[in-house]
Motif scaffolding. Structure first.
Motif, short mmCIF file in Angstrom:
data_model
loop_
_atom_site.label_atom_id
_atom_site.label_comp_id
_atom_site.label_asym_id
_atom_site.label_seq_id
_atom_site.Cartn_x
_atom_site.Cartn_y
_atom_site.Cartn_z
N ARG A 293 -0.29 -2.73 11.74
CA ARG A 293 0.84 -2.79 10.80
C ARG A 293 0.80 -4.08 10.00
N ALA A 294 0.48 -5.20 10.66
CA ALA A 294 0.46 -6.49 9.97
C ALA A 294 -0.63 -6.56 8.91
N ARG B 114 1.47 -4.06 2.19
CA ARG B 114 1.09 -4.26 0.79
C ARG B 114 1.09 -5.75 0.46
N ARG B 115 2.04 -6.46 1.02
CA ARG B 115 2.07 -7.92 0.90
C ARG B 115 1.80 -8.49 2.29
#
Length: 243
Positions: free
Chosen positions: A89-90, A94-95
């Protein structure tokens, strides 16, 4: 559901099959003098552990540390599977949250260096998903350091981390570490080395692999060379193995 290591251990206990423990002990070489000597199993297979990991996907890092420091193999693997999920997930944001990525990588390296990522399944389930993406766009001296370690598991982590680079089309680090570990005759390093080289040929360029093997096959162990060549055509495989 308790968001704690205690809750994870309790769930795993309900899934444990003591009758399966002897099979797991044999498979993961837990006998005296073997690479997994003394490891403890409770009898939970990996698919069940993955389901538990999904239910505890947001487990805090300090609780993951508790699992990683357990004497029980399934606790450690489930902890790593949770950490891998959090890394996924990390690294897919997108950012990118580099601070979160750094915390995950730091926890993983700390566990590795205190000897808690200490069997091939633990390494293979985690290295390419945590260190691999972290180092894709960073200097890779860390992997050179790990490849030079006395720890079998740190050396295997170095090789398996390069799977992420191979999937991104980059064989350079795999080749560099393979050259460094060419004389390493530990069976689990031989297998990892040959496996990663084979993946270079399958996923990037067969000719690139053959070029590397033409140069280095004579100095490779039989196991590594066998793994590296198993997807080549029979005539090419025979030629390289004769070297």
């Amino acid at each position: 559901m308790t968001r704690s290591a205690v809750g994870v251990r309790a769930e795993l206990a309900t899934l444990a099959d003591p009758a399966d423990v002897p099979n797991l002990q044999r498979f993961f070489k837990t006998g005296p003098g073997e690479y997994g000597a003394g490891d403890v199993f409770v009898g939970v297979r990996v698919p069940a552990q993955r389901r538990v990991a999904k239910r505890f996907a947001d487990l805090p890092l300090d609780q993951i540390d508790e699992l990683l420091d357990s004497a029980v193999h399934e606790h450690r693997l489930t902890g790593l599977l949770i950490l891998v999920g959090q890394a996924g997930r990390a690294f897919s944001l997108r950012r990118p949250d580099e601070a979160a990525q750094q915390r995950i990588v730091d926890r993983y390296l700390a566990a590795l260096r205190r000897g808690r990522v200490n069997n091939w399944d633990l390494v293979d389930a985690s290295a390419e998903h945590i260190l691999g993406p972290w180092l894709l766009d960073r200097p890779r001296e860390l992997l050179v350091e790990l490849a030079g370690s006395e720890s079998l598991w740190e050396r295997r982590v170095a090789l398996l981390s390069t799977f992420a680079f191979i999937k991104a089309g980059d064989a350079s680090t795999t080749f560099a570490l393979s050259e460094r570990l060419l004389d390493d005759r530990a069976d689990l390093i031989q297998k990892a080395l040959g496996w990663m080289l084979r993946e270079v040929g399958k996923r990037i360029d067969r000719d690139l692999l053959v070029g590397f093997l033409d140069e280095h096959a004579a100095g490779m162990g039989r196991t590594a060379l066998s793994y590296a060549t198993e997807h080549l055509d029979p005539a090419e495989r025979a030629r390289l193995r004769k070297l």
